[in-house]
Design a protein around this motif. Structure first.
Motif, PDB file in Angstrom:
ATOM      1  N   VAL A  46       4.258  -2.493   0.320  1.00  0.00           N
ATOM      2  CA  VAL A  46       3.119  -1.651   0.713  1.00  0.00           C
ATOM      3  C   VAL A  46       2.663  -0.792  -0.457  1.00  0.00           C
ATOM      4  N   ASP A  47       3.588  -0.038  -1.044  1.00  0.00           N
ATOM      5  CA  ASP A  47       3.254   0.854  -2.160  1.00  0.00           C
ATOM      6  C   ASP A  47       4.544   1.221  -2.879  1.00  0.00           C
ATOM      7  N   LEU A  85       2.801  -5.980   8.726  1.00  0.00           N
ATOM      8  CA  LEU A  85       2.828  -5.922   7.260  1.00  0.00           C
ATOM      9  C   LEU A  85       2.322  -7.220   6.653  1.00  0.00           C
ATOM     10  N   GLU A  89      -5.930  -2.568   6.047  1.00  0.00           N
ATOM     11  CA  GLU A  89      -5.345  -1.227   6.082  1.00  0.00           C
ATOM     12  C   GLU A  89      -4.857  -0.875   7.483  1.00  0.00           C
ATOM     13  N   VAL A 113      -1.457  -2.456   7.851  1.00  0.00           N
ATOM     14  CA  VAL A 113      -0.408  -1.744   7.108  1.00  0.00           C
ATOM     15  C   VAL A 113      -0.042  -0.442   7.810  1.00  0.00           C
TER      16      VAL A 113
END
Length: 275
Positions: A24-25, A137, A87, A90
């Protein structure tokens, strides 16, 4: 079923969630990912203890970690102010472990939360790790990588289907079936886009194989989920929960979630090394 479900949940807690956070990040979620074992390990231990105060206390630790992920979803939304399909998927992935955490606390305490039996609460925990976190996800990753209406449909329908199934718990079996239909359509869309667009664009054979397995398994496991939901709603013969855990649950955990996370990690690593 007890041992199998616990092993599946441990896979979600200890590997799928932290690996997914990296996808994700890897920068902003790095602090949460580094501290995640402090929450996940007590949660994993709670699974094996007898129901009672000690197991519930350890489950609360895990639930707090899951709430941290939900807080990260709120921060991400405030920062991006974006509700594009990828988005939304997520954000759903970051929020759904909190549902699993709440169910885990209630089940380990021996409390039938909202009237749900303890076996149903126990199965809610893996469901919202895999149909919740992992599925949303991957749907978001697929939509972020592949253009087109089918990818956007996948990124929207997986969260909608997951939340409709959750709402169906409080309504009736027909509402749950509606959620299962939407979720199945979304997961099959994920499988199709993964097979045709994502796998087709990869040259690495191992990555292609992992993506192929994840797509093929999704078709079979979601068909099982649909047959169970139809059977429950229409009072028709259908697999029991033990059989579903051994087929649908295990297939989604290993064939879909694990293979997908490994494949997307390889995709991310190769992309970064090429820069």
């Amino acid at each position: 079923m007890f041992v199998l479900v616990n092993l599946i949940v441990m896979l979600g807690m200890l590997f799928v969630v932290p690996a997914g956070l990296h996808l994700v990040d890897p920068v902003r979620l790095a602090p949460v990912r580094r501290t995640w074992p402090l929450f996940a390990v007590p949660g994993a231990v709670a699974l094996w203890l007898p129901r009672g105060g000690a197991a519930a206390a350890l489950a609360v630790v895990y639930a707090l970690g899951a709430l941290l992920l939900a807080a990260e979803a709120a921060r991400r939304l405030a920062a991006t102010r974006s509700l594009v399909p990828a988005e939304i998927a997520v954000l759903t992935a970051l929020v759904t472990p909190s549902v699993a955490g709440l169910a885990l606390v209630a089940e380990r305490a021996g409390h039938e939360l909202f009237g749900f039996t303890l076996p149903i609460l126990a199965l809610t925990v893996p469901h919202f790790h895999f149909a919740g976190f992992a599925a949303a996800l991957v749907a978001g990753l697929v939509c972020g990588r592949a253009a087109g209406p089918l990818a956007r449909f996948a990124a929207l329908s997986v969260p909608v289907g997951t939340l409709t199934v959750l709402g169906g718990y409080f309504v009736d079996d027909w509402a749950e079936l509606a959620g299962a239909l939407v979720l199945t359509a979304g997961m099959w869309a994920v499988a199709l886009v993964t097979w045709h667009d994502i796998r087709g664009a990869e040259r690495d054979r191992s990555t292609r194989a992992l993506l192929a397995v994840s797509a093929i398994v999704l078709v079979a496991t979601m068909l099982l989920a649909l047959s169970w939901a139809v059977g429950e709603a229409a009072d028709l013969p259908h697999p029991d929960l033990t059989w579903m855990a051994a087929t649908h649950g295990l297939g989604n955990a290993l064939g879909f979630a694990l293979c997908s996370v490994l494949a997307w990690r390889r995709i991310k690593d190769m992309k970064e090394s090429a820069v």
